[in-house]
Design an enzyme around this catalytic site. Structure first.
Site, PDB file in Angstrom:
ATOM      1  N   LYS A 112       0.823  -1.213   0.000  1.00 57.62           N
ATOM      2  CA  LYS A 112       0.000   0.000   0.000  1.00 57.62           C
ATOM      3  C   LYS A 112       0.859   1.267   0.000  1.00 57.62           C
ATOM      4  CE  LYS A 112      -4.209  -2.156   1.557  1.00 57.62           C
ATOM      5  NZ  LYS A 112      -3.744  -3.557   1.562  1.00 57.62           N
TER       6      LYS A 112
HETATM    7  C1  LIG Z   1      -4.383  -4.666   0.825  1.00 58.56           C
HETATM    8  C2  LIG Z   1      -3.620  -5.934   0.654  1.00 58.56           C
HETATM    9  C3  LIG Z   1      -3.978  -6.913  -0.309  1.00 58.56           C
HETATM   10  C4  LIG Z   1      -5.211  -6.771  -1.179  1.00 58.56           C
HETATM   11  O1  LIG Z   1      -5.074  -5.775  -2.163  1.00 58.56           O
HETATM   12  P1  LIG Z   1      -6.361  -5.217  -2.928  1.00 58.56           P
HETATM   13  O2  LIG Z   1      -5.883  -4.080  -3.731  1.00 58.56           O
HETATM   14  O3  LIG Z   1      -7.315  -4.803  -1.838  1.00 58.56           O
HETATM   15  O4  LIG Z   1      -6.912  -6.327  -3.747  1.00 58.56           O
HETATM   16  C5  LIG Z   1      -3.179  -8.024  -0.441  1.00 58.56           C
HETATM   17  N1  LIG Z   1      -2.091  -8.225   0.362  1.00 58.56           N
HETATM   18  C6  LIG Z   1      -1.731  -7.330   1.304  1.00 58.56           C
HETATM   19  C7  LIG Z   1      -0.540  -7.618   2.155  1.00 58.56           C
HETATM   20  C8  LIG Z   1      -2.467  -6.152   1.486  1.00 58.56           C
HETATM   21  O5  LIG Z   1      -2.096  -5.271   2.437  1.00 58.56           O
END
Ligand SMILES: *Cc1c(COP(=O)(O)O)cnc(C)c1O
Length: 496
Positions: A112
């Site tokens: 993120k």
């Molecule tokens: C947020 C997240 C996901 C999922 O990603 P999306 O964009 O919501 O599909 C997968 N793995 C981790 C470690 C995350 O923090």
């Protein structure tokens, strides 16, 4: 480039700056670009010669046409060029013949960061461009990863303040410590007594509370959000897929025009949708493997066309993918079926708990997507096998992706080049990873971190290693009913 809502035909067209400031459309839909810009083979060749910051400015420039090249270069440099964010921010490894795109070398060790490091700069510019006189107050309810990544991104950003609420017993000790030690003059972190839903409902109620909105307005503040329904979070994610293709070309792992399949561990459908945009722009991406954990609602949807949330919710060792409503799927549905059908699906989901797409829509989805899932045992087995056979340590989310990529190849016989998005450092989920390796798990999380390091020999990300000794700034725990007054108190402190 203008943006329109996923839910109304002929909705009003808005600029990129406007939609980044606003987040969600007035009809409840999500903003999408009215067309998808194209990258030619020559463009891709040119991008191959650039560094990540230049690639980001180029790709973002095609979508955010009301931002200048200079602004985007400056924003990308601040986001991805800081000494604390290793450059290049993305690392590509080769494991068992596949390519693993590690997106978690940023400050909070989760993917993120890739979007949340640049989004604050895009928002600050959006305030200028839209003539907004007030400052933004970002409210976040988090179950862990998003809160920290948003805090880290927005800390000390201009004209933006951020307040995060987390459930005091609903996040790991490491996540709690990551948030409680956050630096920055413009941040506030509060624990609430309750679970994640309480935190989320509290934040939603504040967004809909006229009294509080007016009180903030009087102080020169307006509420904004940082989740992946905001286009400002999605656009920066397109960049790393374009960049990964360029990097593989540069390293001569693939030939110009060669097809690259991509597997993405998916929750809210944001990350994989960004990859879909990269494909539609002209990057030679083949199949998109949508990898789910035991909460396999998307697997069922891609296989049958029925999206049905009337099912049990499982808490798994890959918690960031424990989701029953994948918000960004709406953008895909709009792009394929159009606004009126998309609005119908969303209405049905809200009122009946499910929707079904028509056969022609499903066929188009299946041309690009394949749905796979991996249960808890499969996740653990994959972590252990990749470590033992390939000396590769993956976190629980990435393991779901590794498993699904193998499944896809086995079941289809497609042996084209495969890229797997790796979404978190294994050290963010040390107890689960240790357990998967068959080790006993220390009760204390920082002990688990050290033990995983001793067992694997893989370096602990510097910021996680230093966390234990970092000064705690935020210790407040409040009743969930007190969230509103907590927001007003923060607003008073900001604008005193
Ligand atoms: C947020 C997240 C996901 C999922 O990603 P999306 O964009 O919501 O599909 C997968 N793995 C981790 C470690 C995350 O923090």
């Amino acid at each position: 480039m203008n943006y329109i809502s996923t839910r109304s035909e002929n909705s009003e067209k808005k600029s990129a700056a406007y939609v980044i400031k606003q987040g969600i459309a007035p009809d409840g839909g999500l903003y999408v670009p009215e067309s998808i810009p194209v990258l030619s083979q020559a463009d891709i060749t040119a991008l191959t010669k650039m560094n990540y910051i230049e690639r980001a400015a180029h790709v973002l420039g095609l979508f955010l046409t009301d931002y200048t090249k200079e602004e985007l270069i400056r924003a990308a440099s601040k986001a991805y060029g800081r000494h604390k964010f290793p450059s290049p921010p993305v690392r590509l490894s080769q494991v068992n013949g596949d390519y693993v795109l590690e997106l978690w070398h940023g400050p909070t060790s989760a993917f993120k960061d890739m979007a949340l490091q640049i989004m604050p700069h895009l928002l600050a510019l959006a305030l200028e461009k839209t003539g907004e006189k007030r400052d933004a107050l970002i409210l976040v309810a988090t179950s862990g990863d998003t809160g920290k990544a948003a805090l880290e991104g927005y800390a000390d950003a201009e004209r933006v303040f951020i307040q995060v609420f987390y459930p005091s017993d609903g996040v790991s000790n490491i996540q709690k410590r990551q948030m409680a030690t956050q630096s920055g003059k413009n941040v506030c972190v509060t624990a609430i007594k309750g679970n994640f839903d309480d935190a989320q409902s509290g934040v939603k109620a504040i967004f809909g509370d006229g009294e509080i909105i007016e009180a903030l307005n009087q102080k020169g503040l307006f509420l904004s959000s940082a989740n992946s329904i905001n286009w400002g979070r999605l656009a920066p994610q397109i960049v790393y897929y374009v960049s990964a293709y360029c990097e593989l070309l540069k390293q001569k792992k693939i030939k110009p025009g060669e097809t690259l399949n991509v597997t993405v561990p998916t929750g809210n459908f944001g990350n994989i949708l960004a990859c879909y945009f990269a494909k539609k722009m002209g990057v030679p991406i083949g199949k998109l493997v949508c990898a789910s954990n035991k909460n396999n609602i998307l697997t069922d949807f891609i296989r049958t066309g029925v999206y049905d949330k009337r099912r049990p919710f499982y808490t798994t060792i890959s918690p960031s993918m424990d989701i029953l409503i994948s918000s960004n799927l709406e953008r895909l549905l709009y792009l394929i079926a159009g606004a009126s059908r998309c609005a119908g699906y969303m209405k049905s989901l809200l009122e009946k708990g499910y929707f079904e797409v028509e056969k022609d829509v499903l066929e188009v989805i299946q041309q690009d997507f394949c749905g796979c899932f991996c249960d808890e045992d499969g996740t653990k087995e994959t972590i252990k096998r990749y470590f033992e056979n390939y000396n590769y340590l993956s976190d629980t989310h990435t393991a779901v992706g590794l498993y699904c990529a193998e499944e896809y190849k086995k079941t289809t016989g497609d042996d084209g080049a495969m890229l797997i998005a790796s979404t978190a450092s294994p050290y963010k989920f040390s107890p689960a990873v240790l357990g998967a390796l068959g080790e006993t798990v220390p009760a204390e999380e920082f002990e688990a971190l050290k033990k995983l390091n001793a067992v694997s020999g893989v370096q602990i990300p510097e910021r996680l290693a230093k966390l234990e000794s970092k000064k705690v700034r935020f210790t407040k725990i409040i009743e969930k009913e007190a969230m509103k007054s907590e927001v007003l108190a923060f607003a008073d402190a900001i604008k005193k």
